[in-house]
Write a protein that holds these residues in place. Structure first.
Motif, short mmCIF file in Angstrom:
data_model
loop_
_atom_site.label_atom_id
_atom_site.label_comp_id
_atom_site.label_asym_id
_atom_site.label_seq_id
_atom_site.Cartn_x
_atom_site.Cartn_y
_atom_site.Cartn_z
N ALA A 1 0.83 -1.20 0.00
CA ALA A 1 0.00 0.00 0.00
C ALA A 1 0.86 1.26 0.00
O ALA A 1 0.56 2.24 -0.70
CB ALA A 1 -0.93 -0.01 1.21
N GLY A 2 1.94 1.22 0.78
CA GLY A 2 2.84 2.36 0.80
C GLY A 2 3.49 2.61 -0.56
O GLY A 2 3.64 3.76 -1.00
N LEU A 3 3.87 1.52 -1.23
CA LEU A 3 4.45 1.66 -2.57
C LEU A 3 3.43 2.24 -3.55
O LEU A 3 3.76 3.10 -4.37
CB LEU A 3 4.93 0.29 -3.07
N ALA A 4 2.19 1.75 -3.46
CA ALA A 4 1.15 2.23 -4.38
C ALA A 4 0.91 3.72 -4.22
O ALA A 4 0.60 4.42 -5.19
CB ALA A 4 -0.14 1.45 -4.14
N VAL B 1 5.42 5.51 -4.25
CA VAL B 1 6.24 5.27 -5.45
C VAL B 1 5.54 4.21 -6.31
O VAL B 1 6.00 3.07 -6.39
CB VAL B 1 7.68 4.84 -5.08
N PRO B 2 4.44 4.54 -6.94
CA PRO B 2 3.67 3.54 -7.69
C PRO B 2 4.46 2.90 -8.82
O PRO B 2 4.18 1.76 -9.20
CB PRO B 2 2.48 4.35 -8.23
N GLU B 3 5.47 3.60 -9.35
CA GLU B 3 6.26 3.01 -10.43
C GLU B 3 7.10 1.83 -9.96
O GLU B 3 7.50 0.97 -10.76
CB GLU B 3 7.17 4.07 -11.07
N GLN B 4 7.37 1.75 -8.64
CA GLN B 4 8.18 0.65 -8.10
C GLN B 4 7.32 -0.58 -7.81
O GLN B 4 7.85 -1.71 -7.74
CB GLN B 4 8.88 1.10 -6.82
N LEU B 5 6.02 -0.42 -7.64
CA LEU B 5 5.15 -1.51 -7.23
C LEU B 5 5.21 -2.72 -8.17
O LEU B 5 5.42 -3.85 -7.71
CB LEU B 5 3.70 -1.00 -7.11
N PRO B 6 5.05 -2.57 -9.48
CA PRO B 6 5.11 -3.76 -10.35
C PRO B 6 6.47 -4.44 -10.33
O PRO B 6 6.55 -5.67 -10.40
CB PRO B 6 4.76 -3.22 -11.74
N HIS B 7 7.54 -3.66 -10.23
CA HIS B 7 8.88 -4.24 -10.18
C HIS B 7 9.06 -5.09 -8.92
O HIS B 7 9.64 -6.17 -8.96
CB HIS B 7 9.93 -3.14 -10.24
N SER B 8 8.56 -4.60 -7.80
CA SER B 8 8.68 -5.34 -6.54
C SER B 8 7.84 -6.61 -6.57
O SER B 8 8.25 -7.66 -6.06
CB SER B 8 8.25 -4.46 -5.36
N LEU B 9 6.65 -6.53 -7.16
CA LEU B 9 5.81 -7.71 -7.26
C LEU B 9 6.45 -8.79 -8.13
O LEU B 9 6.47 -9.97 -7.78
CB LEU B 9 4.44 -7.33 -7.82
N VAL B 10 6.99 -8.39 -9.26
CA VAL B 10 7.65 -9.35 -10.16
C VAL B 10 8.87 -9.96 -9.46
O VAL B 10 9.11 -11.17 -9.53
CB VAL B 10 8.06 -8.66 -11.47
#
Length: 344
Positions: A30-33, A36-45
């Motif tokens: 939630a904090g990433l979203a 820094v929303p651009e980091q969220l997909p990278h962290s999930l992958v």
């Protein structure tokens, strides 16, 4: 005054915090979203890829732990506390390094052993060695940090157990630490039954319905526990690799000097998540330049003296025993880190 009772502990070492790993993961995402929303997909992958990479080791560790519980092989621990004090110390350190107990889960068993009159040197040897290494931890450590590191950590567990047992034996010969437990302790809880009434071992446990159910139940429990903690660890690692400068890591703990290893030893106590979650975090730091000896000191110190485990020991043991426990854990962790740094 009402006697104190043993506090309840959750597997993995977090003291009375429900679903702490899941909560932390959700809050982090939630904090990433938001920030820094651009980091969220990278962290999930990164998290999903890392989980798939470690999946074979994860499944093997889950099956091994469930087999030990269902077959009754964990009851072999009771046989480590018989005979001469020196033999008990050595066998307790060896069995402790191979036992499936975590840093907090071992506390009820320790209470049972002490209440039965098992000498404190042997109990301390087991107490110090058990949280550092177990079969599941060995397999996952080998998968994440390599077989040499896993072997070094196993030797460190046994060495710290031996050190603790010998030091406590010498202290008791001088008249110290005669009464280890606080008033009101001694029952040992359900884990104590493994010592008081060890179950017969059924190597082919699948022939009994009750043991099959225990295998399935413990396998599911361990799978959920390990899965959520490793997911959180890989999620944090993805952020660490992005936001922790590699040159800072190298500067602080990038050498195997005694100051670097000592710093990792002290930082490992409050910063430690749990044995399984810390592995990928250490893997990321080593890739960034953290010295192997410092990583060893961090993992060993955090495993023995993590805040939840320290709270449990403080609640169970008298202050002199608690202080001896912490001092031995830190001294042993520092020594393990320095020695591994010389050999790595």
């Amino acid at each position: 005054m009402k006697p104190l009772s043993l506090p309840a502990f959750r597997p993995g070492g977090l003291y009375r915090i429900p679903d702490a790993a899941l909560t932390a993961s959700v809050l982090t995402l939630a904090g990433l979203a938001v920030l820094v929303p651009e980091q969220l997909p990278h962290s999930l992958v990164f998290t999903l890829t890392s989980l798939l990479d470690v999946l074979p080791f994860l499944l093997l560790s889950i099956l091994l732990a469930a087999w030990a519980k269902a077959s009754g092989a964990d009851g072999l621990i009771a046989r480590a506390f018989q005979g001469h004090t020196g033999v008990m110390i050595a066998s307790a350190a060896l069995i402790g390094a191979a036992s499936p107990f975590c840093s907090c889960g071992v506390i009820p068993l320790i209470a049972a052993l002490l209440s039965m009159g098992v000498p404190l040197p042997a109990v301390m040897a087991f107490w110090l060695a058990s949280p550092v290494m177990d079969p599941s931890m060995f397999i996952l450590t080998a998968g994440v940090l390599g077989l040499p590191f896993a072997l070094g950590k196993a030797l460190a567990a046994m060495g710290i157990g031996l050190l603790g047992g010998i030091v406590i034996h010498l202290l008791q010969r001088g008249g110290a630490l005669r009464t280890p437990l606080r008033a009101g302790y001694g029952n040992g809880g359900c884990a104590g039954n493994q010592v008081r009434r060890p179950r017969p071992i059924a190597w082919t446990f699948w022939n009994e319905a009750a043991r099959r159910q225990a295998f399935a139940r413990d396998g599911l429990k361990n799978g959920v526990f390990l899965g959520k903690w490793l997911a959180l660890a890989f999620l944090l690692e993805s952020l660490m690799l992005v936001y922790v400068p590699a040159d800072l890591v190298v500067h602080v703990v990038g050498t195997d000097s005694w100051l670097s290893v000592a710093g990792a030893t002290l930082v490992g106590v409050p910063a430690y998540l749990n044995g399984y979650a810390a592995l990928p975090l250490m893997g990321g730091l080593v890739d960034q330049g953290m010295a192997p000896g410092a990583a060893m000191a961090f993992l060993v110190a955090g495993g023995i003296t993590s805040v939840p485990a320290a709270i449990a020991v403080f609640a169970l043991a008298r202050l002199p025993v608690f202080l001896a426990y912490v001092a031995l854990a830190l001294a042993g962790s520092l020594t393990a880190g320095l020695l591994y740094g010389l050999m790595a």
